[in-house]
Every structure is written in structure tokens, then in C-alpha cells.
Design an enzyme around this catalytic site. Structure first.
Site: not given
Ligand SMILES: [Zn+2]
Ligand SMILES: *[C@@H]1O[C@H](CO)[C@@H](O)[C@H](O)[C@H]1NC(C)=O
Ligand SMILES: *[C@@H]1O[C@H](CO)[C@@H](O)[C@H](O)[C@H]1NC(C)=O
Ligand SMILES: *[C@@H]1O[C@H](CO)[C@@H](O)[C@H](O)[C@H]1NC(C)=O
Ligand SMILES: *[C@@H]1O[C@H](CO)[C@@H](O)[C@H](O)[C@H]1NC(C)=O
Length: 309
Positions: A88, A115, A117, A127, A140, A222
Site C-alpha cells: 500500500h 513514507h 502519500h 492526506e 510522514h 491513517t
Molecule cells: Zn502516512
């Protein structure tokens, strides 16, 4: 007949529940995976009252003087780190020598991983949002309290995890420091693939702590299980990335299903009465109670009046 009906409805329920969680971008007629609106059916925490990400409404944030500057430890040290495609997202593993204190946190925290997003083809992929505005990408950095041995243990504590979030903003020039991170993503195309980055240090991509202003609120992971164990810090200063770099980030990885890994963000969640705090004093010149600033505030008032006339 009745028993056949109930058997088939049991089978239907089993079939519905057997899907794995996924992002909205992965939901299709062919895929029985559970998108963000259904995560709570598989993971009850995801339907909780302190979920992340959120939209930060700047006119409603409250200044908290306890939100002092951060102390980043180990950000200047060179280390090698592994990166792995988890199906993911891709996680970059950080050494425990990277630590975080100050910043109004209740303890010292040690780093676990970072990581990103992102969206699709350079569109919004952050996010969190600020006044409804989303950014193309969000970083993050995940830390846990020093005393815990694993993320799992830290998730048992409502402030066990400290997550730092930085937004990326598109700039005309390339951010050369990101190139090695982006190239590493290209080496972990398939779920389960891993690779190494040698001689990396966080100061290459993260600004120094001393001047960073930030927002603070209590929230969750999240991704499922959405554990409500996270002290969130969202920095106001953005990190630069060029359009070309952004485009190559979201073309490199594949989900576990071997579809392109794009749109890896959870939609914003309700605040449910939570307050978002900020480290930045509002209009500090006009509220500090001493003579010089009284003089300055008179100046502010007359300065403004002059503008209105
Ligand atoms: Zn994250
Ligand atoms: C669904 O599956 C069919 C047949 O395997 C395929 O032709 C089609 O492109 C798929 N649709 C999506 C949205 O993945
Ligand atoms: C991706 O974005 C670029 C620039 O915004 C655009 O030229 C291109 O057509 C887009 N590609 C797709 C597949 O949407
Ligand atoms: C979570 O906390 C409870 C109560 O403090 C404890 O009994 C349990 O072992 C903890 N679980 C983990 C995974 O640390
Ligand atoms: C990446 O994963 C794929 C699919 O599991 C595998 O075939 C391939 O050998 C892996 N590549 C590397 C470099 O590990």
C-alpha cells in the site's frame, strides 16, 4: 428453503467481509477490496472519534505556548536504510539513533520509518489539508516513545506514536536531495521488494528544527487499524519538489494487485470537537503586554486605519 436462504446470506456476508482494505483508487467492479468508507467495518478503530487525517482550519487553531521548538537528534548522522514495498506504500526504515524531543511532546521518541502519500499524475495526494487545500504529496516520519520495543506496543498508548508531517509544494527547480529517494522507489516496484540507500541523512530532506512552526492535534494512524495513538505534528513549512520528480514518484510502484500505486491517501476525517493547536503566536506584536509593544500595537491600529481610508 429458509435454511438455503440463510446459508446463502451467510456466504454473502463472508464474501463481503473477506475483502482486504484498500485505497479509493483501487476500488473497482473487479476488486472486492474495502475502500476507506468501509474500513470501519473491518477495523472498528477506523470509525473512532479521533481519526486522521484532518482538514486544518487556520482561523480556528489555538496558540499553545507549550508548543516549543523541536530537538531533532541524529538527523545529521549518515546511515544506510532499507526501503520496502508493503503493498500500500513503501517504508524507509530509520535507525533508532534518530530521535525527537521538545515540541511539546510528553517524552523522547525514536524513529521507526518514513513514507510518502501521493496522488495520481501529479495531482493532490496529501492526506492532511489546510483550509481545504491539499498538496501534491505528504511525508510522514513515524516515531514511537523511547520506552517501547515496537510500534505494536506503542499503539497501546494514546500518545505512544509521534508522527511528523511535511507537505510538498511544486517548485520550478529540482530538489536534488530527493533523487535518491525517488530512485529507490523505482527499485521496489513489486510488493515485497526491498532495496538499500547508502549514506543517507535526514538533513538532506528535512529542514532544521529551530525555525519550524507547526500544528498539533491528537489523532490516529491513517491506515488500518487506525489506532488512536498518534500525536500529530503538521509543519507549516513545505518541502520542494519539481513537477518532473512528482510525476516519476507516482509511476514507479505497484500495489499488491500489480496495478499502479497511485492515490495513496485517506480522505479527511471529522474533528469531533478536537482542537488543533499551533506553535505560532497569533498577532504577537499586538498582544504582548509591555510598553514597547503597546506603542507598536497603537502603530498597528493606526497603520490599519490608514489602510482602510
Ligand atoms: Zn502516512
Ligand atoms: C475487469 O476485468 C475484466 C476482465 O478480466 C477486464 O477486461 C477489465 O479491464 C477489468 N476492469 C477494471 C476496471 O479493472
Ligand atoms: C498528466 O499530467 C500532465 C501534465 O499535467 C498531462 O500533460 C498529461 O496528459 C497527464 N496524463 C494523464 C494520463 O492524465
Ligand atoms: C496493552 O496494555 C495493556 C494494559 O496496560 C497490557 O495488559 C497489554 O499487554 C498491552 N499490550 C501490548 C501489545 O503491549
Ligand atoms: C520483486 O518482486 C517480484 C514479485 O514478487 C519478483 O519477481 C522480483 O524478483 C523482485 N525483485 C527484486 C529485485 O527483489
Amino acid at each position: 428453503m429458509k435454511s438455503i436462504l440463510s446459508l446463502s446470506s451467510v456466504l454473502l456476508v463472508l464474501e463481503l467481509c473477506s475483502g482486504e482494505w484498500c485505497y479509493q483508487s483501487q476500488v473497482s467492479c473487479n476488486d472486492t477490496c474495502r475502500g476507506p468508507s468501509e474500513w470501519k467495518n473491518l477495523f472498528p478503530n477506523c470509525g473512532g472519534q479521533r481519526q486522521s487525517p484532518i482538514n486544518i482550519v487556520t482561523s480556528r487553531v489555538k496558540h499553545d505556548p507549550k508548543l516549543t521548538r523541536f530537538i531533532f537528534e541524529g538527523h545529521e548522522k549518515v546511515f544506510s536504510m532499507s526501503v520496502e514495498n508493503h503493498g500500500h506504500s513503501a517504508h524507509f526504515t530509520l535507525p533508532q539513533s534518530v530521535r525527537l524531543r521538545g515540541g511539546g511532546l510528553p517524552a523522547t521518541y525514536k524513529a521507526v520509518q518514513f513514507h510518502l502519500h501521493w496522488g495520481e499524475n501529479g495531482s493532490q495526494g496529501s492526506e492532511h489539508s489546510v483550509d481545504g487545500e491539499r498538496y501534491p504529496m505528504e511525508l510522514h516520519i513515524v516515531h514511537i516513545k523511547e520506552k517501547y520495543g515496537s510500534l505494536g506496543e506503542a499503539l497501546n498508548d494514546s500518545r505512544g506514536v509521534a508522527a511528523l508531517a511535511f507537505f510538498f509544494e511544486v517548485t520550478s527547480g529540482e530538489n536534488e536531495h530527493l533523487d535518491r529517494v525517488i530512485q529507490a522507489l523505482g527499485r521496489v516496484r513489486y510488493e515485497g521488494n526491498s532495496s538499500e540507500i547508502e549514506d543517507f541523512r535526514l538533513t538532506d530532506i528535512i529542514p532544521r528544527a529551530s525555525k519550524l512552526n507547526y500544528y498539533r492535534y491528537s489523532g490516529s494512524l491513517t491506515t488500518p487499524g487506525c489506532d488512536q495513538a498518534v500525536v500529530w505534528t503538521v509543519f507549516q513549512q513545505t518541502l520542494p519538489i519539481s513537477e518532473n520528480q512528482l510525476m516519476s514518484v507516482d509511476k514507479q510502484l505497484l500495489f499488491g494487485t500489480e496495478k499502479p500505486m497511485t492515490g495513496i491517501f485517506r480522505p479527511v476525517q471529522n474533528l469531533n470537537g478536537r482542537v488543533v493547536y499551533t506553535s505560532m503566536p497569533a498577532h504577537s506584536l499586538c498582544v504582548l503586554p509591555n510598553l514597547i509593544t503597546l506603542f507598536l500595537s497603537l502603530f498597528c491600529v493606526f497603520g490599519q486605519q490608514r489602510c482602510f481610508h
